[in-house]
Design an enzyme around this catalytic site. Structure first.
Site, PDB file in Angstrom:
ATOM      1  N   GLY A  84       0.832  -1.198   0.000  1.00  0.00           N
ATOM      2  CA  GLY A  84       0.000   0.000   0.000  1.00  0.00           C
ATOM      3  C   GLY A  84       0.865   1.245   0.000  1.00  0.00           C
ATOM      4  O   GLY A  84       1.763   1.392  -0.821  1.00  0.00           O
ATOM      5  N   ASP A  85       0.597   2.113   0.946  1.00  0.00           N
ATOM      6  CA  ASP A  85       1.343   3.370   1.042  1.00  0.00           C
ATOM      7  C   ASP A  85       2.232   3.405   2.283  1.00  0.00           C
ATOM      8  O   ASP A  85       2.502   4.467   2.831  1.00  0.00           O
ATOM      9  CB  ASP A  85       0.391   4.563   1.021  1.00  0.00           C
ATOM     10  CG  ASP A  85      -0.588   4.561   2.183  1.00  0.00           C
ATOM     11  OD1 ASP A  85      -0.722   3.515   2.863  1.00  0.00           O
ATOM     12  OD2 ASP A  85      -1.218   5.601   2.430  1.00  0.00           O
ATOM     13  N   GLU A  86       2.681   2.237   2.727  1.00  0.00           N
ATOM     14  CA  GLU A  86       3.522   2.142   3.914  1.00  0.00           C
ATOM     15  C   GLU A  86       4.950   1.768   3.544  1.00  0.00           C
ATOM     16  O   GLU A  86       5.176   0.818   2.783  1.00  0.00           O
ATOM     17  CB  GLU A  86       2.969   1.104   4.892  1.00  0.00           C
ATOM     18  CG  GLU A  86       1.634   1.479   5.476  1.00  0.00           C
ATOM     19  CD  GLU A  86       1.120   0.433   6.454  1.00  0.00           C
ATOM     20  OE1 GLU A  86       0.348   0.817   7.342  1.00  0.00           O
ATOM     21  OE2 GLU A  86       1.484  -0.760   6.317  1.00  0.00           O
TER      22      GLU A  86
END
Length: 185
Positions: A84-86
């Site tokens: 994801g966006d991690e």
């Protein structure tokens, strides 16, 4: 990671375990006073890019951000994408907390710069949690990552575009949450 070309979670955990083994006398080059800092970075507002511009635009955005983050870390540090966006950055050798905070501040700055997509410039911010650990036999990779994650969530609650260092107050909250979850089970 297939999208960004960065190491993934499995690589990161293996790398950190090797680092710990080296520090605890099974390898060479480190001693048990060496410290690492784990920076857990989550993009604020990324979901809106996927929702409004589509996943292809979101993918382009993540690739651009990962390149920026790669350019800001030191040569012996490691940047990984968890999904994801991690992202996680492991700072290989940290003498003082302020070093980790300064690097985190630079990462916040480069994330805030607009990314130019087909639809035009797109901006987000980030929240970063920092956990610092001395490399010794008692160090647990999963715990360090969990502590950095908890600090990141605390930074998000403070407001977006923040940095939070894991401390005893957060440790009490994490330990209390674990006790409650264990009791419920």
């Amino acid at each position: 990671d297939v999208l960004t070309g960065l190491p993934n979670r499995l690589f990161l955990e293996n790398w950190m375990s090797t680092k710990l083994a080296s520090a605890t006398g099974k390898g060479k080059g480190l001693n048990s006073r060496d410290k690492i800092a784990v920076l857990f970075l989550d993009l604020d507002g990324f979901k809106a890019i996927n929702d409004t511009l589509g996943h292809q635009a979101g993918d382009k955005f993540l690739i651009a951000v990962s390149k920026r983050l790669s350019n800001e870390i030191r040569g012996n540090d490691t940047l990984a994408r968890l999904g994801g966006d991690e992202f996680i950055v492991v700072l290989d050798s940290v003498d003082q907390e302020i070093q980790a905070v300064r690097i985190a501040e630079r990462l916040l700055e480069v994330v805030r710069f607009p990314v130019i997509l087909d639809s035009g410039p797109v901006c987000v911010s980030a929240s970063i949690g920092i956990a610092i650990a001395t490399l010794d036999a008692s160090t647990d990779v999963e715990s360090i990552i969990r502590f950095a994650d908890a600090a990141m969530y605390a930074a998000k609650q403070d407001r977006h575009n923040r940095i939070r260092v894991f401390d005893n107050k957060l440790k009490s909250i994490v330990d209390g949450r674990h006790e409650v979850e264990s009791s419920i089970k």
